[in-house]
Design a protein around this motif. Structure first.
Motif, PDB file in Angstrom:
ATOM      1  N   ASP A 148      15.554   1.638 -48.813  1.00  0.00           N
ATOM      2  CA  ASP A 148      16.950   1.357 -48.470  1.00  0.00           C
ATOM      3  C   ASP A 148      17.200  -0.135 -48.684  1.00  0.00           C
ATOM      4  OD1 ASP A 148      19.408   0.873 -47.307  1.00  0.00           O
ATOM      5  OD2 ASP A 148      18.976   1.953 -45.444  1.00  0.00           O
ATOM      6  N   PRO A 149      18.147  -0.505 -49.556  1.00  0.00           N
ATOM      7  CA  PRO A 149      18.392  -1.926 -49.822  1.00  0.00           C
ATOM      8  C   PRO A 149      18.925  -2.688 -48.606  1.00  0.00           C
ATOM      9  CG  PRO A 149      20.079  -0.575 -50.871  1.00  0.00           C
ATOM     10  CD  PRO A 149      19.020   0.363 -50.363  1.00  0.00           C
ATOM     11  N   GLU A 150      19.456  -1.968 -47.639  1.00  0.00           N
ATOM     12  CA  GLU A 150      19.928  -2.609 -46.404  1.00  0.00           C
ATOM     13  C   GLU A 150      18.773  -2.991 -45.495  1.00  0.00           C
ATOM     14  OE1 GLU A 150      23.534  -2.674 -44.940  1.00  0.00           O
ATOM     15  OE2 GLU A 150      23.614  -3.089 -47.070  1.00  0.00           O
ATOM     16  N   LYS A 151      17.614  -2.369 -45.699  1.00  0.00           N
ATOM     17  CA  LYS A 151      16.516  -2.510 -44.744  1.00  0.00           C
ATOM     18  C   LYS A 151      15.235  -3.067 -45.356  1.00  0.00           C
ATOM     19  CE  LYS A 151      13.881   0.319 -41.429  1.00  0.00           C
ATOM     20  NZ  LYS A 151      13.699   1.685 -40.872  1.00  0.00           N
TER      21      LYS A 151
ATOM     22  N   ASP B  37      16.361  -6.462 -52.767  1.00  0.00           N
ATOM     23  CA  ASP B  37      15.608  -7.715 -52.752  1.00  0.00           C
ATOM     24  C   ASP B  37      14.153  -7.400 -53.084  1.00  0.00           C
ATOM     25  OD1 ASP B  37      17.816  -9.228 -51.965  1.00  0.00           O
ATOM     26  OD2 ASP B  37      17.435  -8.820 -49.840  1.00  0.00           O
ATOM     27  N   SER B  38      13.490  -8.313 -53.804  1.00  0.00           N
ATOM     28  CA  SER B  38      12.124  -7.998 -54.235  1.00  0.00           C
ATOM     29  C   SER B  38      11.237  -9.227 -54.278  1.00  0.00           C
ATOM     30  CB  SER B  38      12.142  -7.334 -55.611  1.00  0.00           C
ATOM     31  OG  SER B  38      12.577  -8.235 -56.608  1.00  0.00           O
ATOM     32  N   LEU B  39       9.935  -8.927 -54.322  1.00  0.00           N
ATOM     33  CA  LEU B  39       8.897  -9.943 -54.371  1.00  0.00           C
ATOM     34  C   LEU B  39       7.814  -9.441 -55.313  1.00  0.00           C
ATOM     35  CD1 LEU B  39       7.364 -12.466 -53.217  1.00  0.00           C
ATOM     36  CD2 LEU B  39       6.543 -10.951 -51.388  1.00  0.00           C
ATOM     37  N   VAL B  40       7.365 -10.281 -56.235  1.00  0.00           N
ATOM     38  CA  VAL B  40       6.311  -9.915 -57.189  1.00  0.00           C
ATOM     39  C   VAL B  40       5.023 -10.645 -56.821  1.00  0.00           C
ATOM     40  CG1 VAL B  40       5.590  -9.956 -59.611  1.00  0.00           C
ATOM     41  CG2 VAL B  40       7.984  -9.498 -59.029  1.00  0.00           C
ATOM     42  N   ILE B  41       3.922  -9.919 -56.833  1.00  0.00           N
ATOM     43  CA  ILE B  41       2.592 -10.504 -56.612  1.00  0.00           C
ATOM     44  C   ILE B  41       1.891 -10.569 -57.964  1.00  0.00           C
ATOM     45  CG2 ILE B  41       0.478 -10.397 -55.255  1.00  0.00           C
ATOM     46  CD1 ILE B  41       3.036 -10.502 -53.587  1.00  0.00           C
ATOM     47  N   LEU B  42       1.455 -11.775 -58.368  1.00  0.00           N
ATOM     48  CA  LEU B  42       0.975 -11.992 -59.733  1.00  0.00           C
ATOM     49  C   LEU B  42      -0.196 -12.973 -59.733  1.00  0.00           C
ATOM     50  CD1 LEU B  42       2.001 -11.299 -62.708  1.00  0.00           C
ATOM     51  CD2 LEU B  42       3.121 -13.517 -62.652  1.00  0.00           C
ATOM     52  N   PRO B  43      -1.293 -12.682 -60.460  1.00  0.00           N
ATOM     53  CA  PRO B  43      -2.403 -13.642 -60.533  1.00  0.00           C
ATOM     54  C   PRO B  43      -1.950 -15.000 -61.083  1.00  0.00           C
ATOM     55  CG  PRO B  43      -3.093 -11.524 -61.389  1.00  0.00           C
ATOM     56  CD  PRO B  43      -1.601 -11.449 -61.210  1.00  0.00           C
ATOM     57  N   GLU B  44      -2.477 -16.054 -60.507  1.00  0.00           N
ATOM     58  CA  GLU B  44      -2.019 -17.398 -60.831  1.00  0.00           C
ATOM     59  C   GLU B  44      -2.317 -17.819 -62.275  1.00  0.00           C
ATOM     60  OE1 GLU B  44      -4.044 -19.927 -58.097  1.00  0.00           O
ATOM     61  OE2 GLU B  44      -6.051 -19.377 -58.804  1.00  0.00           O
TER      62      GLU B  44
ATOM     63  N   ASP C  42       4.721  -6.994 -41.625  1.00  0.00           N
ATOM     64  CA  ASP C  42       6.103  -6.530 -41.461  1.00  0.00           C
ATOM     65  C   ASP C  42       6.231  -5.088 -41.953  1.00  0.00           C
ATOM     66  OD1 ASP C  42       8.789  -6.328 -41.024  1.00  0.00           O
ATOM     67  OD2 ASP C  42       9.396  -7.850 -42.486  1.00  0.00           O
ATOM     68  N   PRO C  43       5.576  -4.143 -41.270  1.00  0.00           N
ATOM     69  CA  PRO C  43       5.552  -2.760 -41.754  1.00  0.00           C
ATOM     70  C   PRO C  43       6.918  -2.097 -41.777  1.00  0.00           C
ATOM     71  CG  PRO C  43       4.652  -2.904 -39.530  1.00  0.00           C
ATOM     72  CD  PRO C  43       4.825  -4.309 -40.012  1.00  0.00           C
ATOM     73  N   GLU C  44       7.857  -2.584 -40.988  1.00  0.00           N
ATOM     74  CA  GLU C  44       9.179  -1.967 -40.934  1.00  0.00           C
ATOM     75  C   GLU C  44      10.001  -2.250 -42.179  1.00  0.00           C
ATOM     76  OE1 GLU C  44      13.182  -1.884 -38.088  1.00  0.00           O
ATOM     77  OE2 GLU C  44      11.380  -2.958 -37.438  1.00  0.00           O
ATOM     78  N   HIS C  45       9.790  -3.439 -42.776  1.00  0.00           N
ATOM     79  CA  HIS C  45      10.674  -3.860 -43.864  1.00  0.00           C
ATOM     80  C   HIS C  45      10.015  -3.926 -45.240  1.00  0.00           C
ATOM     81  CE1 HIS C  45      12.635  -5.608 -40.186  1.00  0.00           C
ATOM     82  NE2 HIS C  45      13.647  -4.955 -40.739  1.00  0.00           N
ATOM     83  N   ILE C  46       8.703  -4.069 -45.307  1.00  0.00           N
ATOM     84  CA  ILE C  46       8.016  -4.216 -46.594  1.00  0.00           C
ATOM     85  C   ILE C  46       7.693  -2.846 -47.173  1.00  0.00           C
ATOM     86  CG2 ILE C  46       5.900  -4.987 -47.731  1.00  0.00           C
ATOM     87  CD1 ILE C  46       7.818  -7.256 -47.131  1.00  0.00           C
ATOM     88  N   ARG C  47       8.048  -2.660 -48.437  1.00  0.00           N
ATOM     89  CA  ARG C  47       7.684  -1.442 -49.156  1.00  0.00           C
ATOM     90  C   ARG C  47       7.006  -1.832 -50.466  1.00  0.00           C
ATOM     91  NH1 ARG C  47       8.192   0.086 -44.942  1.00  0.00           N
ATOM     92  NH2 ARG C  47       9.476   1.771 -44.064  1.00  0.00           N
ATOM     93  N   VAL C  48       5.735  -1.451 -50.606  1.00  0.00           N
ATOM     94  CA  VAL C  48       4.944  -1.793 -51.782  1.00  0.00           C
ATOM     95  C   VAL C  48       5.099  -0.691 -52.825  1.00  0.00           C
ATOM     96  CG1 VAL C  48       2.650  -2.314 -52.671  1.00  0.00           C
ATOM     97  CG2 VAL C  48       3.305  -3.082 -50.365  1.00  0.00           C
ATOM     98  N   LEU C  49       5.529  -1.066 -54.021  1.00  0.00           N
ATOM     99  CA  LEU C  49       5.697  -0.113 -55.125  1.00  0.00           C
ATOM    100  C   LEU C  49       4.575  -0.364 -56.128  1.00  0.00           C
ATOM    101  CD1 LEU C  49       8.463  -0.188 -53.661  1.00  0.00           C
ATOM    102  CD2 LEU C  49       9.529   0.269 -55.841  1.00  0.00           C
ATOM    103  N   ASN C  50       3.459   0.287 -55.877  1.00  0.00           N
ATOM    104  CA  ASN C  50       2.212  -0.008 -56.582  1.00  0.00           C
ATOM    105  C   ASN C  50       2.115   0.825 -57.862  1.00  0.00           C
ATOM    106  OD1 ASN C  50      -0.403  -0.426 -57.431  1.00  0.00           O
ATOM    107  ND2 ASN C  50      -1.334  -0.089 -55.441  1.00  0.00           N
TER     108      ASN C  50
END
Length: 472
Positions: free
Chosen positions: A103-106, A131-138, A179-187
């Protein structure tokens, strides 16, 4: 406050056949591709086909490959975001949206990646109102970080290089714990929407390509693809259903031969070879693994990229062809070609037989890498270009190939246990179920269910969606 409505785009069927998209939406998407490439309507440009419904492909000149078989390249340069990974990320987020799992609201979306998946995730997240966040090797190319931020996502670098996927998992798990309520990992390594996009869209595109353009015997002898998430190689499952003789070949870096030799190590074929077997990789249907050197891949990319290299190629290849293909490859695309050459020689494929590879991204992602190559190996001249073409392409050896007999396939499958059961919480029962092809057929069949759910979602929200698509 106005509620954020998740924006969606095409079905799997419309990504395969964009001519089936509503004509008004299709025309708008084609117009906005150049006018405003970040507009949400560009989701409808996710396809292997261009605005004229021609499949983006070419057959490499045999003067360059040195083998009898046709090596056919599907190239992803002209996808939104510059890589076909945008199709996988859109499919993952689209499926979770229409099934109300995000949910983009949450929620804030987290995309674990070694590059193109993160770029695709950044692109679709912002276009779809998340909203999103990318995890990437340095140690990934600077261009990757720059593009992710340009598309509107945050990015966190993790220690290491292409092979350091566990560090990405660790960061994702930390974020989710905090933050288990708000973080959703799309692996990408476990999301079957990634598998479904390539099974249905990429696989059927390959079948259509050989038939529509009458290439060789109009069948597919082999598919040679590097495995990162193992999404793209899912195309082989569809192609083999149509052409049972098809060899599905996983390409890995010789510096990190995980599937081939249970190996480990760092490498720089950015986007593949991540020291584990992914959850969505149907290894029991793989016919071989082929090892390719990462330095050779970068050296040949430099030949195609730099003027001296292109000048040499034009001595024996049509100059227009050289110019056309020169900007269509990244490192992994070249590695796939090297792997295809090895496989063509190993199986002694004939003139009318076809091998598919994919060019996942393009040279725009590797200018900094090419600069490093010049600093490391010196300026490319004719003699060096000639040496590289002959050694890496024309006289490449059919070495580093491991065929998928009964016991090798079981070894490849068993490697999943250590990552997915011990570390990531999967069950032994589901791991065992993956040994049977019926498990994978069930995943494939969800394409049609997803198409139906998406059409229902679009109909339900059509007024809000049209306002976004047409800026009303």
């Amino acid at each position: 406050m106005v509620k954020k409505i998740p924006i969606v785009g095409p079905t799997f069927e419309e990504m395969l056949h964009p001519e089936k998209i509503d004509p008004e939406i299709r025309q708008r998407a084609i117009e906005m591709k150049k006018k405003d490439p970040l507009h949400p309507i560009n989701l409808f440009n996710i396809s292997w086909k261009d605005e004229n419904n021609e499949i983006r492909h070419f057959v490499l000149p045999k003067e360059l490959t040195g083998v009898n078989a046709n090596i056919i390249v599907l190239y992803a340069k002209d996808f939104p975001s510059g890589s076909h990974k945008v199709g996988a990320t859109y499919s993952v987020l689209m499926e979770k949206t229409i099934r109300h799992e995000v949910d983009p609201e949450k929620h804030k979306l987290v995309w674990p990646s070694t590059g193109n998946y993160g770029i695709g995730g950044a692109f679709v997240s912002s276009r779809m109102n998340y909203d999103s966040l990318v995890i990437l090797p340095e140690e990934m190319s600077q261009e990757r970080f720059d593009i992710i931020r340009k598309y509107g996502s945050d990015v966190i670098p993790t220690p290491g290089c292409e092979s350091n996927v566990k560090e990405i998992y660790d960061k994702c798990n930390e974020l989710k714990r905090n933050d288990p309520e708000h973080i959703r990992v799309l692996n990408q390594f476990e999301e079957f929407a990634n598998y479904r996009f390539h099974y249905y869209v990429t696989g059927n595109t390959m079948i259509e390509t050989v038939r529509r353009y009458h290439i060789g015997n109009e069948r597919v002898a082999a598919i040679v693809l590097g495995v990162g998430s193992a999404g793209t190689i899912a195309s082989g499952d569809r192609v083999k259903q149509e052409f049972p003789e098809t060899k599905i070949v996983a390409m890995e870096p010789v510096q990190c031969p995980t599937i081939a030799l249970n190996g480990y190590g760092g490498h720089d074929i950015q986007g593949i070879g991540d020291k584990h077997v992914t959850w969505i990789h149907n290894v029991m249907n793989n016919d071989a693994v082929v090892l390719v050197d990462d330095v050779d891949s970068k050296k040949m990319l430099q030949v195609l990229y730099e003027e001296e290299g292109k000048k040499f190629l034009k001595e024996f290849i049509n100059p227009d062809i050289v110019d056309y293909i020169s900007d269509k490859f990244g490192i992994s695309g070249i590695a796939n070609v090297i792997g295809a050459i090895k496989i063509a020689k190993f199986y002694n494929f004939k003139d009318d037989e076809n091998i598919f590879v994919v060019a996942t991204d393009n040279i725009d992602r590797y200018h900094s890498v090419m600069k490093q190559m010049a600093e490391t190996y010196g300026k490319l001249d004719r003699a060096e270009a000639k040496s590289r073409v002959e050694r890496i392409f024309l006289y490449q050896e059919a070495s580093g190939i491991f065929e998928g007999d009964k016991y090798n396939r079981e070894r490849w499958h068993n490697l999943k246990y250590y990552t997915w059961v011990e570390q990531q919480g999967k069950t032994v029962e589901e791991l065992d179920a993956q040994k049977d092809q019926s498990y994978w057929i069930k995943q494939q069949e969800k394409v049609h269910e997803t198409n139906k759910l998406l059409e229902e979602y679009r109909n339900e929200h059509i007024e809000e969606l049209r306002k976004v698509w047409f800026d009303k």
